[in-house]
Write a protein that holds these residues in place. Structure first.
Motif, mmCIF file in Angstrom:
data_model
loop_
_atom_site.group_PDB
_atom_site.id
_atom_site.type_symbol
_atom_site.label_atom_id
_atom_site.label_comp_id
_atom_site.label_asym_id
_atom_site.label_seq_id
_atom_site.Cartn_x
_atom_site.Cartn_y
_atom_site.Cartn_z
ATOM 1 N N GLU A 59 0.840 -1.201 0.000
ATOM 2 C CA GLU A 59 0.000 0.000 0.000
ATOM 3 C C GLU A 59 0.877 1.255 0.000
ATOM 4 O O GLU A 59 0.633 2.201 -0.752
ATOM 5 C CB GLU A 59 -0.937 0.038 1.212
ATOM 6 C CG GLU A 59 -1.860 1.258 1.153
ATOM 7 C CD GLU A 59 -2.568 1.563 2.458
ATOM 8 O OE1 GLU A 59 -2.250 0.942 3.488
ATOM 9 O OE2 GLU A 59 -3.451 2.447 2.449
ATOM 10 N N ASP A 63 1.035 4.255 -2.712
ATOM 11 C CA ASP A 63 0.946 5.686 -2.376
ATOM 12 C C ASP A 63 2.089 6.463 -3.023
ATOM 13 O O ASP A 63 1.872 7.489 -3.665
ATOM 14 C CB ASP A 63 1.008 5.876 -0.854
ATOM 15 C CG ASP A 63 -0.225 5.341 -0.150
ATOM 16 O OD1 ASP A 63 -1.202 5.017 -0.840
ATOM 17 O OD2 ASP A 63 -0.194 5.244 1.093
ATOM 18 N N LYS A 64 3.307 5.926 -2.852
ATOM 19 C CA LYS A 64 4.474 6.655 -3.358
ATOM 20 C C LYS A 64 4.448 6.742 -4.872
ATOM 21 O O LYS A 64 4.702 7.803 -5.453
ATOM 22 C CB LYS A 64 5.767 5.981 -2.881
ATOM 23 C CG LYS A 64 5.985 6.077 -1.374
ATOM 24 C CD LYS A 64 7.419 5.730 -0.990
ATOM 25 C CE LYS A 64 7.624 5.791 0.523
ATOM 26 N NZ LYS A 64 6.933 4.676 1.240
ATOM 27 N N VAL A 67 1.796 9.246 -6.047
ATOM 28 C CA VAL A 67 2.278 10.623 -5.871
ATOM 29 C C VAL A 67 3.277 10.968 -6.973
ATOM 30 O O VAL A 67 3.228 12.042 -7.573
ATOM 31 C CB VAL A 67 2.925 10.801 -4.474
ATOM 32 C CG1 VAL A 67 3.651 12.138 -4.379
ATOM 33 C CG2 VAL A 67 1.852 10.692 -3.388
ATOM 34 N N LEU A 87 -5.236 4.797 -5.338
ATOM 35 C CA LEU A 87 -4.847 5.151 -3.965
ATOM 36 C C LEU A 87 -5.883 4.644 -2.967
ATOM 37 O O LEU A 87 -5.552 4.051 -1.939
ATOM 38 C CB LEU A 87 -4.775 6.666 -3.829
ATOM 39 C CG LEU A 87 -3.465 7.387 -4.061
ATOM 40 C CD1 LEU A 87 -3.703 8.882 -3.951
ATOM 41 C CD2 LEU A 87 -2.442 6.946 -3.038
#
Lengths: 221, 221
Positions: A59, A63-64, A67, A87
């Motif tokens: 997860e 997220d990274k 982004v 996300l």
């Protein structure tokens, strides 16, 4: 521009791959948790609890990457919605892992399981919940709004299952006070399966969001 | 550029305002759910269940605004992380509302509450959980990493509370078979409070993510 589009497609493919990986792990976690519960397989229960850390790590990777995609590719409209949906779906799938972990933990606290009848109440419910997770992730991978709808409808079946298991467990507690502690754990197992069904439904609703930019009117999350 | 920066700041202020609003509603939902449970106030329970729809709507508003901010302002680095964190925090706060709704529903199924002792077991736990929600949202609003840490530490207290309430409820069931159904509902109440503590902890961990771009090493969500 051609180059940028290609780079974005590669990023999205990677993002979807990570989500698919999380979905596969979550589906296996539900199935393994039910196996560990029914068989009293503590080693398997330990494995589920350990594997959950991998879901957490995935997860965080999603997220990274999301982004990074937004920062580097500045996606618009549908593309941006897809990244946002990824996300949110990663967060929901990670929670399905948490519920499986909770089932594994509850299973370890069932005493004298050979004589403990209620164990037979939940496997069928577990199968439906695992199937919902599978179908929700398939709907995500295939952007299949029809299959997503099926998942949302199936949730009612899981809720009804839960209600009847709850009533069964309460009667069992009344008739077998010595097994109340184990039966209480089974209440949590049924409750966690019901939550897994809810979360699979949330994924199905987000598949709808990713495809259309709106949650279905009957969404409840 | 000056103009864009100003527009972004206005958007972020609005986004943070929506999250603060969600946090306030979630905190009140936890407190009201405990009130409705202890007093057997069905009207209040109904209100909590109805108000949860507002939290769902606010989350959807946060999602849409975040997507619009990313699309129109193309934020970078810290700014982008803040928008992403807002998206994730909105999802967690909405779930705190769901747990409060579950407590309100469980409360409605407690029978003969005047004679039902276990009602006195949970209010103290409910206060700590509501306080964790309050502090996590304050930490978010103030980007206060120290307060966020305090929330994360408090979660252990809630977990210990839960363990002792679980043991108490099981003994109560053994001694009072006629109240098993109500006691089972109390098990869910305690379990939901424990989950609310976990989610307040998740928010605290995301405050850390928003501030530093990394989850704390002890994050577990």
């Amino acid at each position: 521009m051609e180059h940028t589009v290609k780079a974005f497609d590669e990023d999205i493919t990677k993002l979807r791959g990570l989500i698919a990986q999380m979905g596969g792990m979550a589906e296996v976690a539900v199935q393994n948790a039910m196996d560990a519960l029914v068989k009293g397989d503590d080693a398997l229960a330990e494995k589920i609890i350990a594997d959950d850390k991998k879901l957490d790590a995935l997860e965080s990777e999603v997220d990274k990457l999301a982004v990074r995609i937004i920062a580097l590719r500045a996606p618009m409209a549908d593309d941006l919605r897809e990244v946002i949906a990824a996300l949110k779906i990663a967060g929901v799938v990670e929670r399905i892992g948490d519920y499986s972990k909770a089932i594994a933990k509850a299973g370890r606290q069932i005493e004298d399981r050979k004589k403990f009848g209620p164990l037979t109440l939940v496997p069928a419910m577990g199968e439906i919940a695992a199937e919902m997770v599978h179908d929700a992730m398939t709907a995500y991978a295939a952007r299949d709004a029809v299959l997503a709808r099926e998942v949302i409808v199936t949730d009612e079946k899981v809720d009804n299952f839960y209600e009847s298991i709850f009533r069964n467990l309460v009667s069992h507690m009344v008739e077998n006070p010595s097994t109340i502690s184990s039966a209480a754990q089974m209440l949590f197992v049924a409750r966690n399966l019901e939550r897994i069904g809810d979360h699979a439904t949330n994924v199905a609703e987000m598949v709808h969001f990713a495809a259309t930019g709106a949650y279905p009117v009957d969404a409840d999350f």
